[in-house]
Scaffold this active site. Structure first.
Site, PDB file in Angstrom:
ATOM      1  N   SER A 289       0.812  -1.209   0.000  1.00 45.50           N
ATOM      2  CA  SER A 289       0.000   0.000   0.000  1.00 45.50           C
ATOM      3  C   SER A 289       0.858   1.276   0.000  1.00 45.50           C
ATOM      4  CB  SER A 289      -0.941  -0.034   1.204  1.00 45.50           C
ATOM      5  OG  SER A 289      -1.909   0.970   1.137  1.00 45.50           O
ATOM      6  N   ASP A 300      10.216   5.465 -10.333  1.00 46.77           N
ATOM      7  CA  ASP A 300       9.839   6.101 -11.595  1.00 46.77           C
ATOM      8  C   ASP A 300      10.600   7.393 -11.845  1.00 46.77           C
ATOM      9  OD1 ASP A 300       8.139   4.039 -12.005  1.00 46.77           O
ATOM     10  OD2 ASP A 300       6.281   5.212 -12.024  1.00 46.77           O
ATOM     11  N   LYS A 314      -0.795  -4.130  -3.256  1.00 42.71           N
ATOM     12  CA  LYS A 314      -2.087  -3.529  -2.894  1.00 42.71           C
ATOM     13  C   LYS A 314      -2.139  -2.122  -3.467  1.00 42.71           C
ATOM     14  CE  LYS A 314      -5.046  -2.119   0.928  1.00 42.71           C
ATOM     15  NZ  LYS A 314      -5.108  -0.711   0.536  1.00 42.71           N
TER      16      LYS A 314
END
Length: 426
Positions: A289, A300, A314
């Site tokens: 999460s 990224d 999740k």
């Protein structure tokens, strides 16, 4: 003014009776399921072997409806709702694990570090087969949480099937107050700090900045190892602000619900005190999460090298809706996406370097004692460079033990120290 589900059903049936003919088909389609629910409710009240109140029947029906949606949507009664608030802002009593229900199996997502569950050896991926001798296959997630939690000093007996094990193990765990200190730090080399985030609660970013302020006093700041292993997640807002600490611009995460126009972006806001030293981030199957949001953003943006194993996966956002009677509804309302537009739901985040954790072998840990180096010789010359800087840096006993017993941490330390050199190599 709110009306009960039963009153709503009566009202809907009345509307059907008086509605104009052209809308009859539409109303039949919309309210037929409610009519069936009313019929079943009436049958249960009339013929079921035990006498159950209508309030209890409707509450159980709501629970079942939400639990069928996904593993994370649920009904929270007054007690559960209060406990959920305590988890994100205070303390609670229990054993210290994050759990999930997957295909009827009660799975340990992650034990919280330094809690009774962690000390008892529970690990991410373990299956809880029984709680106090009762099979968990008949439990809802909320019932399992209620059974596991309890007053400090009381005991709960769990039957655990460890990952890759064929034989269940019975574990007796004494409940304790679960501290919600979410950030730990340790200097693991001269100018290199380990930042361990155990979960994301209301105080996580504040605790992180407090640790960093102490670190900034060291003029030789050279790198950071961010440890998100076995971090079960927590608050989205805290995941964003933690990520923002290490990013000076760009998208951190965006969430998108059923309506594509509902997209909401969360961006980094450059600050003068943003941390820009080299970073390595540790992740594993217990990273879930909110910790996956941080790892995904750092990856990224090429801000940190990720080491370890694929994360839990999740990628959904839950919204809490308080109810007038003090209960609450936890409902999955959106999915979140990394800056590159990738959903990690049921997929997880892959590390840049896959490097599984290997449990330490005491014999291997002692092997280095028989290697003699120059520094071990009596009357050896001191390093001139260290001498001019006030002496050689010495690790704490705690840091030495951590590095000795954690192969992933050792690799992370070596890489964070060498990242500037690696970037120079074409």
């Amino acid at each position: 003014m709110r009306i009960t589900l039963w009153m709503a059903t009566i009202l809907c049936l009345f509307v059907l009776a008086v509605a104009p003919e052209p809308t009859q088909a539409v109303n039949d389609s919309q309210f037929k399921p409610l009519r069936r629910f009313s019929q079943i409710l009436d049958l249960v009240e009339t013929y079921y072997v035990n006498d159950i109140s209508r309030k209890e029947l409707i509450t159980d029906a709501v629970k079942g409806m939400l639990e069928q949606l996904d593993p994370h949507s649920s009904y929270l009664d007054k007690k559960d709702f209060k406990e959920m608030q305590e988890v994100t802002s205070g303390e609670f009593s229990g054993i210290g694990i994050e759990i999930s229900m997957e295909h009827g199996k009660l799975i340990v997502v992650s034990p919280i570090e330094d809690t009774p569950a962690y000390k008892a050896g529970l690990k991410s991926g373990d299956i809880i087969i029984e709680i106090n001798g009762k099979p968990t296959q008949n439990f809802s997630l909320e019932e399992a949480v209620t059974q596991i939690r309890g007053k400090r000093g009381t005991k709960v007996n769990l039957t655990i099937l460890h990952k890759n094990s064929r034989k269940p193990e019975k574990v007796a765990i004494v409940r304790d107050t679960i501290p919600l200190l979410s950030v730990k730090n340790e200097m693991i080399d001269n100018g290199v700090m380990l930042l361990r985030i155990t979960r994301f609660n209301d105080n996580t970013t504040k605790e992180l900045h407090k640790a960093l302020d102490k670190f900034r006093g060291n003029k030789g700041m050279r790198g950071i190892v961010l440890d998100l292993r076995n971090n079960p997640g927590g608050l989205l807002t805290q995941a964003v602000s933690v990520s923002d600490t290490f990013l000076d611009e760009g998208l951190i995460v965006y969430i998108e619900g059923r309506d594509k126009n509902s997209r909401k972006d969360f961006n980094a806001d450059g600050q003068a005190d943003d941390i820009k030293v080299p970073m390595v981030t540790l992740i594993n199957a217990g990273s879930a999460s909110a910790s996956e949001i941080v790892a995904g953003a750092l990856k990224d943006h090429d801000r940190s090298l990720l080491i370890g194993e694929r994360t839990f996966g999740k990628g959904s956002v839950q919204t809490i809706f308080p109810m007038p009677d003090g209960a609450g509804i936890k409902l999955t309302t959106a999915r979140y996406y990394t800056p590159s537009g990738r959903s990690i739901q049921a997929e997880g985040i892959d590390p840049d370097i896959i490097y599984p954790f290997v449990a330490p072998n005491d014999e291997d840990a002692d092997a280095d004692r028989f290697i003699v180096r120059e520094q071990d010789l009596s009357r050896h010359l001191e390093n001139g460079e260290h001498a001019t800087k006030g002496g050689k840096f010495k690790l704490s006993e705690k840091a030495e033990k951590m590095l000795t017993r954690d192969n992933q941490l050792r690799l992370a330390l070596q890489l964070v120290k060498q990242l500037p050199r690696i970037k120079e190599i074409d």
